[in-house]
Design a protein around this motif. Structure first.
Motif, short mmCIF file in Angstrom:
data_model
loop_
_atom_site.label_atom_id
_atom_site.label_comp_id
_atom_site.label_asym_id
_atom_site.label_seq_id
_atom_site.Cartn_x
_atom_site.Cartn_y
_atom_site.Cartn_z
N TYR A 188 0.82 -1.22 0.00
CA TYR A 188 0.00 0.00 0.00
C TYR A 188 0.85 1.27 0.00
O TYR A 188 2.04 1.25 0.30
CB TYR A 188 -0.95 0.02 1.19
N ILE A 201 -12.58 9.58 -5.41
CA ILE A 201 -11.18 9.20 -5.46
C ILE A 201 -11.02 7.99 -6.37
O ILE A 201 -11.83 7.05 -6.31
CB ILE A 201 -10.64 8.89 -4.05
N THR A 202 -9.98 7.99 -7.19
CA THR A 202 -9.73 6.90 -8.13
C THR A 202 -8.31 6.38 -7.96
O THR A 202 -7.36 7.15 -7.92
CB THR A 202 -9.93 7.37 -9.59
N PHE A 203 -8.20 5.07 -7.86
CA PHE A 203 -6.91 4.36 -7.79
C PHE A 203 -6.80 3.52 -9.05
O PHE A 203 -7.71 2.77 -9.40
CB PHE A 203 -6.87 3.49 -6.53
N ARG A 218 -7.98 -1.56 -3.07
CA ARG A 218 -8.60 -0.95 -1.89
C ARG A 218 -8.23 0.52 -1.77
O ARG A 218 -7.07 0.90 -1.94
CB ARG A 218 -8.18 -1.70 -0.63
N ILE A 219 -9.22 1.34 -1.44
CA ILE A 219 -9.02 2.74 -1.08
C ILE A 219 -9.50 2.90 0.36
O ILE A 219 -10.61 2.50 0.69
CB ILE A 219 -9.80 3.68 -2.01
N THR A 221 -9.61 5.49 4.03
CA THR A 221 -9.51 6.84 4.58
C THR A 221 -9.17 6.76 6.07
O THR A 221 -9.61 5.84 6.77
CB THR A 221 -10.83 7.61 4.41
N SER A 231 -12.83 1.51 4.51
CA SER A 231 -12.14 0.94 3.36
C SER A 231 -13.17 0.60 2.29
O SER A 231 -14.28 0.14 2.60
CB SER A 231 -11.37 -0.33 3.76
N SER A 249 -12.87 3.38 -8.51
CA SER A 249 -13.32 4.72 -8.14
C SER A 249 -14.40 4.62 -7.07
O SER A 249 -15.24 3.73 -7.10
CB SER A 249 -13.89 5.47 -9.36
N VAL A 261 -5.18 9.37 2.84
CA VAL A 261 -5.82 8.44 1.91
C VAL A 261 -4.79 7.35 1.58
O VAL A 261 -3.61 7.64 1.38
CB VAL A 261 -6.27 9.15 0.63
N CYS A 263 -4.05 3.76 -0.84
CA CYS A 263 -4.43 2.82 -1.89
C CYS A 263 -3.62 1.55 -1.71
O CYS A 263 -2.46 1.60 -1.27
CB CYS A 263 -4.24 3.41 -3.29
N LEU A 282 -3.17 7.65 -7.92
CA LEU A 282 -4.23 7.93 -6.96
C LEU A 282 -4.62 9.38 -7.15
O LEU A 282 -3.77 10.26 -7.04
CB LEU A 282 -3.74 7.67 -5.53
#
Length: 293
Positions: A188, A201-203, A218-219, A221, A231, A249, A261, A263, A282
């Motif tokens: 991560y 938010i986009t990973f 996984r994203i 906060t 998550s 996203s 944040v 990822c 990210l």
């Protein structure tokens, strides 16, 4: 030399302040932020410029009734701040060595509310990031030769990590990740990017499957204490030698302010995964073309 300000950003965004004495303060969403670079003085000797001074100024107006903001500004007035702005256009601006000033703006009409004019000023060039991973998403550097690119972290349940030649065109490195069946290890990347208002938010990453693989994108906060808030997972299944840009996203609207944040590529706890990842990104907003900054 004329003091011609160069416009950097204008619009809305979340404003967050930090110093070691007062800690973190998220001022929330401000609709009228304006960030500019204002030249102050250039000295020259025989036509050769030897010094250049500039200041970077952020201004905003908020209703005087925002008492918490006014109190925080007063506490921090003589203390240099680090300032974060997550803007409406998806960029993260970071300013260091910031000094605060503010004053009262009286309206033309007596019935209108007073406003607090906020001015944040620093001589240090602000950083602007659209890919929050930045150059670390290229996996070019592994300073301690542990098989994991700098500024990335892996949990013990990851079977192995190694830096390999990228599967993308051109020279460069990529990150190989192997997670055995039944494990839920993770690789991560964490970024301080404070916000309070809802954000998308986009990973994404360009991934090659070195074997049939199932894993989680996984994203996550984290709040201002570093505690996990939520998550958001997307399960990805890829066949042997499949190479594609995978993305995840999520629209985030947490009940408390977000400081960090994260990822991650995570094992799903059942299946094995053996993948190679490059051009990781990210970003705030929808999926966009890869950029290393």
């Amino acid at each position: 030399m004329a003091n011609n300000a160069q416009f950097i950003y204008g619009g809305g965004g979340d404003l967050t302040l930090y110093d070691a004495t007062n800690g973190w303060f998220n001022a929330g969403y401000l609709s009228d932020l304006e960030l500019s670079d204002e030249p102050v003085r250039a000295d020259s000797i025989r036509g050769q410029k030897v010094q250049f001074y500039s200041r970077h100024i952020l201004t905003s107006e908020e209703l005087q009734s925002h008492n918490a903001l006014v109190a925080e500004l007063n506490n921090r007035r003589n203390v240099e701040q680090t300032v974060y702005i997550t803007s409406d256009d998806g960029a993260l601006f970071t300013m260091s060595g910031v000094l605060i000033n503010y004053g009262l703006k009286r309206p033309f009409n007596a019935s209108d509310a007073h406003k607090t004019v906020i001015t944040l000023q620093t001589g240090v060039e602000p950083t602007q990031e659209e890919n929050l991973i930045g150059a670390d998403g290229k996996f070019e550097t592994d300073s301690n030769s542990d098989g994991l690119a700098d500024n990335w972290t892996n949990s013990p349940a990851v079977s192995s990590v190694s830096i390999v030649t990228s599967h993308l065109s051109g020279e460069g490195n990529a990150q190989q990740i192997s997670i055995s069946a039944g494990n839920s290890g993770a690789v991560y990347y964490s970024k301080t990017a404070p916000f309070e208002s809802p954000k998308k938010i986009t990973f994404s990453a360009y991934i090659k499957a070195n074997a049939a693989s199932t894993f989680i994108m996984r994203i996550s906060t984290y709040n201002y204490s570093g505690t996990l808030i939520n998550s958001y997972d997307k399960t990805v299944t890829m066949s042997l030698s499949e190479t594609t840009r995978q993305s995840h996203s999520v629209q985030i609207a947490e009940s408390s302010g977000v400081r960090d944040v994260r990822c991650a590529i995570v094992g799903d706890g059942t299946n094995a995964a053996d993948i190679t990842m490059d051009n990781a990104q990210l970003e705030f907003g929808n999926l966009k073309d890869f950029r290393a900054a």
